[in-house]
Scaffold this motif. Structure first.
Motif, PDB file in Angstrom:
ATOM      1  N   ALA A  30       0.824  -1.212   0.000  1.00  0.00           N
ATOM      2  CA  ALA A  30       0.000   0.000   0.000  1.00  0.00           C
ATOM      3  C   ALA A  30       0.857   1.260   0.000  1.00  0.00           C
ATOM      4  O   ALA A  30       0.622   2.192  -0.772  1.00  0.00           O
ATOM      5  CB  ALA A  30      -0.933   0.001   1.210  1.00  0.00           C
ATOM      6  N   VAL A  31       1.858   1.284   0.871  1.00  0.00           N
ATOM      7  CA  VAL A  31       2.623   2.510   1.079  1.00  0.00           C
ATOM      8  C   VAL A  31       3.747   2.678   0.059  1.00  0.00           C
ATOM      9  O   VAL A  31       3.933   3.758  -0.511  1.00  0.00           O
ATOM     10  CB  VAL A  31       3.193   2.548   2.516  1.00  0.00           C
ATOM     11  N   VAL A  32       4.504   1.602  -0.182  1.00  0.00           N
ATOM     12  CA  VAL A  32       5.682   1.701  -1.043  1.00  0.00           C
ATOM     13  C   VAL A  32       5.331   1.528  -2.514  1.00  0.00           C
ATOM     14  O   VAL A  32       5.774   2.304  -3.365  1.00  0.00           O
ATOM     15  CB  VAL A  32       6.752   0.674  -0.622  1.00  0.00           C
ATOM     16  N   VAL A  33       4.510   0.523  -2.817  1.00  0.00           N
ATOM     17  CA  VAL A  33       4.202   0.229  -4.215  1.00  0.00           C
ATOM     18  C   VAL A  33       3.116   1.164  -4.752  1.00  0.00           C
ATOM     19  O   VAL A  33       3.275   1.793  -5.797  1.00  0.00           O
ATOM     20  CB  VAL A  33       3.783  -1.247  -4.388  1.00  0.00           C
ATOM     21  N   ARG A  34       2.005   1.268  -4.018  1.00  0.00           N
ATOM     22  CA  ARG A  34       0.894   2.094  -4.488  1.00  0.00           C
ATOM     23  C   ARG A  34       0.958   3.539  -3.999  1.00  0.00           C
ATOM     24  O   ARG A  34       0.140   4.363  -4.390  1.00  0.00           O
ATOM     25  CB  ARG A  34      -0.443   1.471  -4.063  1.00  0.00           C
ATOM     26  N   ARG A  35       1.913   3.821  -3.133  1.00  0.00           N
ATOM     27  CA  ARG A  35       2.130   5.188  -2.627  1.00  0.00           C
ATOM     28  C   ARG A  35       0.869   5.770  -1.980  1.00  0.00           C
ATOM     29  O   ARG A  35       0.510   6.936  -2.201  1.00  0.00           O
ATOM     30  CB  ARG A  35       2.636   6.097  -3.742  1.00  0.00           C
ATOM     31  N   THR A  36       0.207   4.963  -1.185  1.00  0.00           N
ATOM     32  CA  THR A  36      -0.981   5.417  -0.469  1.00  0.00           C
ATOM     33  C   THR A  36      -0.582   6.420   0.605  1.00  0.00           C
ATOM     34  O   THR A  36       0.401   6.222   1.322  1.00  0.00           O
ATOM     35  CB  THR A  36      -1.701   4.208   0.172  1.00  0.00           C
ATOM     36  N   ARG A  37      -1.375   7.463   0.731  1.00  0.00           N
ATOM     37  CA  ARG A  37      -1.048   8.520   1.676  1.00  0.00           C
ATOM     38  C   ARG A  37      -2.249   8.838   2.573  1.00  0.00           C
ATOM     39  O   ARG A  37      -3.383   8.459   2.269  1.00  0.00           O
ATOM     40  CB  ARG A  37      -0.630   9.791   0.922  1.00  0.00           C
ATOM     41  N   ALA A  38      -1.979   9.545   3.655  1.00  0.00           N
ATOM     42  CA  ALA A  38      -3.046   9.942   4.584  1.00  0.00           C
ATOM     43  C   ALA A  38      -4.112  10.747   3.847  1.00  0.00           C
ATOM     44  O   ALA A  38      -3.810  11.570   2.990  1.00  0.00           O
ATOM     45  CB  ALA A  38      -2.459  10.764   5.731  1.00  0.00           C
ATOM     46  N   GLY A  39      -5.362  10.480   4.199  1.00  0.00           N
ATOM     47  CA  GLY A  39      -6.488  11.145   3.566  1.00  0.00           C
ATOM     48  C   GLY A  39      -7.135  10.331   2.462  1.00  0.00           C
ATOM     49  O   GLY A  39      -8.286  10.609   2.089  1.00  0.00           O
ATOM     50  N   GLU A  40      -6.410   9.339   1.927  1.00  0.00           N
ATOM     51  CA  GLU A  40      -6.986   8.503   0.883  1.00  0.00           C
ATOM     52  C   GLU A  40      -7.904   7.449   1.499  1.00  0.00           C
ATOM     53  O   GLU A  40      -7.811   7.131   2.690  1.00  0.00           O
ATOM     54  CB  GLU A  40      -5.885   7.833   0.070  1.00  0.00           C
ATOM     55  N   ARG A  41      -8.766   6.906   0.678  1.00  0.00           N
ATOM     56  CA  ARG A  41      -9.699   5.872   1.139  1.00  0.00           C
ATOM     57  C   ARG A  41      -9.302   4.515   0.561  1.00  0.00           C
ATOM     58  O   ARG A  41      -8.852   4.434  -0.591  1.00  0.00           O
ATOM     59  CB  ARG A  41     -11.135   6.221   0.746  1.00  0.00           C
ATOM     60  N   LEU A  72     -14.839   0.045   4.676  1.00  0.00           N
ATOM     61  CA  LEU A  72     -14.406   1.240   3.963  1.00  0.00           C
ATOM     62  C   LEU A  72     -13.682   2.138   4.965  1.00  0.00           C
ATOM     63  O   LEU A  72     -14.237   2.455   6.023  1.00  0.00           O
ATOM     64  CB  LEU A  72     -15.606   1.967   3.368  1.00  0.00           C
ATOM     65  N   CYS A  73     -12.453   2.523   4.650  1.00  0.00           N
ATOM     66  CA  CYS A  73     -11.624   3.232   5.624  1.00  0.00           C
ATOM     67  C   CYS A  73     -10.955   4.454   5.006  1.00  0.00           C
ATOM     68  O   CYS A  73     -10.740   4.526   3.793  1.00  0.00           O
ATOM     69  CB  CYS A  73     -10.514   2.312   6.155  1.00  0.00           C
ATOM     70  N   THR A  74     -10.601   5.395   5.881  1.00  0.00           N
ATOM     71  CA  THR A  74      -9.777   6.531   5.500  1.00  0.00           C
ATOM     72  C   THR A  74      -8.406   6.366   6.143  1.00  0.00           C
ATOM     73  O   THR A  74      -8.304   6.067   7.345  1.00  0.00           O
ATOM     74  CB  THR A  74     -10.405   7.859   5.967  1.00  0.00           C
ATOM     75  N   VAL A  75      -7.362   6.544   5.356  1.00  0.00           N
ATOM     76  CA  VAL A  75      -5.998   6.410   5.869  1.00  0.00           C
ATOM     77  C   VAL A  75      -5.676   7.611   6.743  1.00  0.00           C
ATOM     78  O   VAL A  75      -5.841   8.772   6.338  1.00  0.00           O
ATOM     79  CB  VAL A  75      -4.991   6.321   4.701  1.00  0.00           C
ATOM     80  N   THR A  76      -5.218   7.328   7.963  1.00  0.00           N
ATOM     81  CA  THR A  76      -4.857   8.406   8.889  1.00  0.00           C
ATOM     82  C   THR A  76      -3.342   8.597   8.979  1.00  0.00           C
ATOM     83  O   THR A  76      -2.877   9.682   9.336  1.00  0.00           O
ATOM     84  CB  THR A  76      -5.421   8.129  10.294  1.00  0.00           C
ATOM     85  N   ALA A  77      -2.576   7.556   8.675  1.00  0.00           N
ATOM     86  CA  ALA A  77      -1.113   7.664   8.685  1.00  0.00           C
ATOM     87  C   ALA A  77      -0.538   6.554   7.821  1.00  0.00           C
ATOM     88  O   ALA A  77      -1.066   5.439   7.789  1.00  0.00           O
ATOM     89  CB  ALA A  77      -0.564   7.577  10.108  1.00  0.00           C
ATOM     90  N   ALA A  78       0.549   6.885   7.125  1.00  0.00           N
ATOM     91  CA  ALA A  78       1.195   5.900   6.256  1.00  0.00           C
ATOM     92  C   ALA A  78       2.697   6.009   6.411  1.00  0.00           C
ATOM     93  O   ALA A  78       3.285   7.077   6.205  1.00  0.00           O
ATOM     94  CB  ALA A  78       0.794   6.129   4.799  1.00  0.00           C
TER      95      ALA A  78
END
Length: 248
Positions: free
Chosen positions: A30-41, A53-59
């Motif tokens: 999620a974090v390294v490959v897809r570069r998911t960041r805080a605020g994304e769902r 269904l979730c909102t990212v609070t920290a990555a």
């Protein structure tokens, strides 16, 4: 575009407002490959029908923190389709598992058929199953499934014959004359379907006799002869197109 799905092993009792952590390989992807960041769902799924269904609070590297917005519990899709897949050579096994997962099968059973070119024995059997399980898991997430397929242990012909006897409708793919066309099958009131796919060298007469004696029906997919790695997905797609799962 649909939201990415990540696996979380325990969503039992999860409610809106709860904070969850995703770590390990899932968080890395999620974090390294897809570069998911805080605020994304994102969507978390446990593989048994429950999703959140979730909102990212920290990555951070190796850790994804989310807050649950809403939860859902999906019933298992019916009819439930299992595929007995004779073990192919090379990477064709992973290909078969991937496309079968994408099309919606509930279980894949690797089979040590008589004419299999590849053989799984001892440590190789454990490694082969692990590869198929990883492929099924990743393909299920890509397909946005909340129910992930099970990959069974390597089955013998005796095991497959027993599965035939336990199933509402068991089908053996075979190109010989006399097999019933898929569009002629009565799928009403069928909850469990088993599709048996033979190896590159085809089914032996003894295997075919045992399977049909146990109650399996031979079916054909037309004049063309498909590879073992693609025959299963063609058959399952043809079957599901005639069920409520695909809008029939």
């Amino acid at each position: 575009m649909t939201l990415p799905v990540y696996r979380h092993p325990d969503l039992a009792g999860v409610r809106a407002g709860r904070d969850l952590v995703v770590d390990g390989d899932e968080a890395h992807h999620a974090v390294v490959v897809r570069r998911t960041r805080a605020g994304e769902r994102v969507v978390l799924a446990d593989g048994a029908g429950t999703s959140a269904l979730c909102t990212v609070t920290a990555a951070a590297k190796g850790r994804l923190e989310v807050r649950v917005e809403e939860c859902a519990a999906d019933p298992e899709p019916l009819p439930r389709v299992s595929v007995v897949q004779a073990v192919p050579k090379g990477e064709r096994g992973e290909l078969a598992v991937s496309v079968l997962t994408e099309v919606g099968v509930a279980r894949v059973v690797p089979w040590a058929a008589e004419r299999c070119v590849a053989t799984w024995k001892g440590e190789r059997a454990a490694k082969g199953r692990a590869k198929w399980e990883a492929t099924a898991r990743e393909s299920a997430k890509q397909a946005r499934r909340t129910w992930f397929p099970d990959v069974a242990a390597l089955a013998s012909t005796d095991d497959v014959v027993a599965l035939v006897g336990e199933t509402d409708l068991a089908l053996v793919l075979h190109e010989a004359e006399g097999g019933v066309a898929i569009d002629a099958l009565d799928l009403s009131d069928v909850r469990d379907v088993l599709v048996v796919v033979g190896p590159e060298g085809g089914l032996s007469d003894a295997e075919l006799d045992r399977l049909t004696a146990a109650g399996a029906r031979t079916v054909r997919l037309g004049a063309e002869v498909l590879r073992t790695s693609t025959a299963g997905v063609a058959a399952v797609a043809a079957l599901l197109s005639r069920t409520p799962r695909w809008g029939a």
